[in-house]
Design a protein around this motif. Structure first.
Motif, short mmCIF file in Angstrom:
data_model
loop_
_atom_site.label_atom_id
_atom_site.label_comp_id
_atom_site.label_asym_id
_atom_site.label_seq_id
_atom_site.Cartn_x
_atom_site.Cartn_y
_atom_site.Cartn_z
N LYS A 85 -3.72 56.40 7.46
CA LYS A 85 -4.60 55.23 7.57
C LYS A 85 -5.64 55.25 6.46
O LYS A 85 -5.89 54.24 5.83
CB LYS A 85 -5.28 55.23 8.94
N LYS A 86 -6.21 56.44 6.21
CA LYS A 86 -7.20 56.55 5.14
C LYS A 86 -6.57 56.25 3.78
O LYS A 86 -7.16 55.56 2.95
CB LYS A 86 -7.82 57.95 5.12
N MET A 87 -5.35 56.79 3.58
CA MET A 87 -4.67 56.53 2.31
C MET A 87 -4.37 55.04 2.17
O MET A 87 -4.53 54.47 1.08
CB MET A 87 -3.37 57.35 2.21
N TYR A 88 -3.95 54.39 3.26
CA TYR A 88 -3.67 52.96 3.23
C TYR A 88 -4.93 52.17 2.92
O TYR A 88 -4.93 51.28 2.07
CB TYR A 88 -3.08 52.53 4.58
N GLU A 89 -6.03 52.54 3.60
CA GLU A 89 -7.29 51.83 3.35
C GLU A 89 -7.77 52.06 1.92
O GLU A 89 -8.27 51.14 1.27
CB GLU A 89 -8.35 52.29 4.35
N LYS A 90 -7.59 53.27 1.42
CA LYS A 90 -7.98 53.56 0.04
C LYS A 90 -7.13 52.75 -0.94
O LYS A 90 -7.65 52.20 -1.91
CB LYS A 90 -7.82 55.06 -0.23
N ALA A 91 -5.83 52.66 -0.65
CA ALA A 91 -4.94 51.87 -1.51
C ALA A 91 -5.33 50.39 -1.47
O ALA A 91 -5.31 49.71 -2.50
CB ALA A 91 -3.48 52.04 -1.08
N LEU A 92 -5.67 49.90 -0.28
CA LEU A 92 -6.11 48.50 -0.18
C LEU A 92 -7.38 48.26 -0.99
O LEU A 92 -7.49 47.26 -1.71
CB LEU A 92 -6.38 48.13 1.28
N ALA A 93 -8.33 49.19 -0.87
CA ALA A 93 -9.58 49.04 -1.62
C ALA A 93 -9.30 49.07 -3.12
O ALA A 93 -9.86 48.28 -3.89
CB ALA A 93 -10.56 50.15 -1.24
N THR A 94 -8.43 49.97 -3.54
CA THR A 94 -8.07 50.06 -4.96
C THR A 94 -7.40 48.77 -5.42
O THR A 94 -7.71 48.25 -6.50
CB THR A 94 -7.13 51.25 -5.19
N ASN A 95 -6.50 48.24 -4.61
CA ASN A 95 -5.83 46.98 -4.96
C ASN A 95 -6.83 45.84 -5.08
O ASN A 95 -6.75 45.04 -6.02
CB ASN A 95 -4.77 46.63 -3.92
N GLN A 96 -7.77 45.76 -4.16
CA GLN A 96 -8.79 44.72 -4.21
C GLN A 96 -9.62 44.85 -5.49
O GLN A 96 -9.90 43.86 -6.16
CB GLN A 96 -9.71 44.78 -2.99
N ARG A 97 -10.01 46.09 -5.79
CA ARG A 97 -10.82 46.33 -6.99
C ARG A 97 -10.02 45.93 -8.24
O ARG A 97 -10.54 45.26 -9.14
CB ARG A 97 -11.21 47.81 -7.05
N LEU A 98 -8.74 46.31 -8.28
CA LEU A 98 -7.91 45.97 -9.43
C LEU A 98 -7.66 44.47 -9.53
O LEU A 98 -7.65 43.90 -10.64
CB LEU A 98 -6.59 46.73 -9.37
N LYS A 99 -7.48 43.81 -8.39
CA LYS A 99 -7.31 42.35 -8.40
C LYS A 99 -8.57 41.68 -8.94
O LYS A 99 -8.49 40.73 -9.72
CB LYS A 99 -7.01 41.83 -7.00
N SER A 100 -9.72 42.18 -8.53
CA SER A 100 -10.98 41.63 -9.02
C SER A 100 -11.10 41.82 -10.53
O SER A 100 -11.48 40.89 -11.25
CB SER A 100 -12.14 42.32 -8.29
N ARG A 101 -10.77 43.02 -10.99
CA ARG A 101 -10.82 43.27 -12.44
C ARG A 101 -9.83 42.40 -13.19
O ARG A 101 -10.12 41.89 -14.28
CB ARG A 101 -10.54 44.75 -12.73
N LEU A 102 -8.64 42.21 -12.61
CA LEU A 102 -7.63 41.35 -13.24
C LEU A 102 -8.14 39.92 -13.35
O LEU A 102 -7.99 39.27 -14.38
CB LEU A 102 -6.33 41.41 -12.45
N GLU A 103 -8.74 39.43 -12.27
CA GLU A 103 -9.27 38.06 -12.28
C GLU A 103 -10.37 37.92 -13.33
O GLU A 103 -10.41 36.94 -14.07
CB GLU A 103 -9.80 37.70 -10.88
N THR A 104 -11.25 38.91 -13.39
CA THR A 104 -12.32 38.89 -14.41
C THR A 104 -11.72 38.90 -15.81
O THR A 104 -12.16 38.16 -16.69
CB THR A 104 -13.25 40.12 -14.22
N SER A 105 -10.70 39.74 -16.00
CA SER A 105 -10.04 39.81 -17.31
C SER A 105 -9.38 38.48 -17.67
O SER A 105 -9.42 38.05 -18.82
CB SER A 105 -9.00 40.93 -17.32
#
Length: 166
Positions: A85-105
Motif C-alpha cells: 500500500k505504501k509503495m502504491y501510494e508512493k508510486a501514485l504521488a510520484t506519478n502525480q508529481r511527474l504529471k505536474s512537471r510534464l504539464e509545466t514543461s
C-alpha cells in the motif's frame, strides 16, 4: 506436575521447521505434525495419568505455538500488505508529481515555441528590410553615378556653348 516438567525437560526441544512457518502449509499437515510430536512424547512408557497430563500439556503447548506462528504470519502479511500500500501510494504521488512537471514543461514548450515564431517573423521582416535597403542602396548608387554622368555631360555642354559664343 513436577514429573511432567522433568519429562518435558528431558526431551530435546523441537526446532521450528520450514513447514511450520511456510505460508503454504496446510492445517492437515500441521495437525499430523502435532500428533506425531504428541505420540513421540507418549512413547516413553509413562503411566496413563501422567501420560494424559503430558499429552494435554503437549497439546496446549503446540496449540499455543501454532497460535503464535499464525499471529506472526498474519502480522507479516499485514506488514507486506501495508508495504504494498505504501509503495502504491508512493508510486501514485510520484506519478502525480511527474504529471505536474510534464504539464509545466508542456506549457513552457508552448511559450518557447511562440517566442521562436515571433523571432522568426522578426527575422523575416528584418531580412525583407535588409533586402529593401540593399535595393535602395543599389538604386542610390545608380542614381549617384547617373547624376555624376549628367553633371559631366552638362559641364561639357557648357564648355562647348562657351567656345561657340566667343
Amino acid at each position: 506436575m513436577s514429573s511432567q516438567m522433568s519429562l518435558i525437560k528431558d526431551h530435546p526441544r523441537i526446532t521450528k521447521s520450514t513447514s511450520d512457518s511456510s505460508s503454504s502449509s496446510s492445517s492437515s499437515a500441521s495437525e499430523s505434525l502435532r500428533h506425531e510430536r504428541v505420540s513421540r512424547l507418549n512413547s516413553h512408557g509413562v503411566s496413563d495419568a501422567s501420560n494424559e497430563a503430558t499429552k494435554n500439556h503437549a497439546e496446549s503447548y503446540f496449540s499455543r505455538r501454532e497460535n503464535r506462528l499464525s499471529a506472526r504470519k498474519k502480522a507479516e502479511e499485514e506488514i507486506a500488505r501495508n508495504d504494498y500500500k505504501k509503495m502504491y501510494e508512493k508510486a501514485l504521488a510520484t506519478n502525480q508529481r511527474l504529471k505536474s512537471r510534464l504539464e509545466t514543461s508542456k506549457q513552457e514548450l508552448v511559450v518557447i515555441q511562440e517566442q521562436l515564431q515571433r523571432a522568426q517573423q522578426k527575422e523575416r521582416k528584418s531580412e525583407l528590410g535588409c533586402n529593401m535597403l540593399e535595393t535602395e542602396k543599389k538604386a542610390k548608387v545608380e542614381l549617384h553615378t547617373e547624376n555624376q554622368r549628367l553633371k559631366d555631360e552638362n559641364g561639357a555642354l557648357i564648355r562647348v556653348i562657351t567656345k561657340l559664343s566667343k
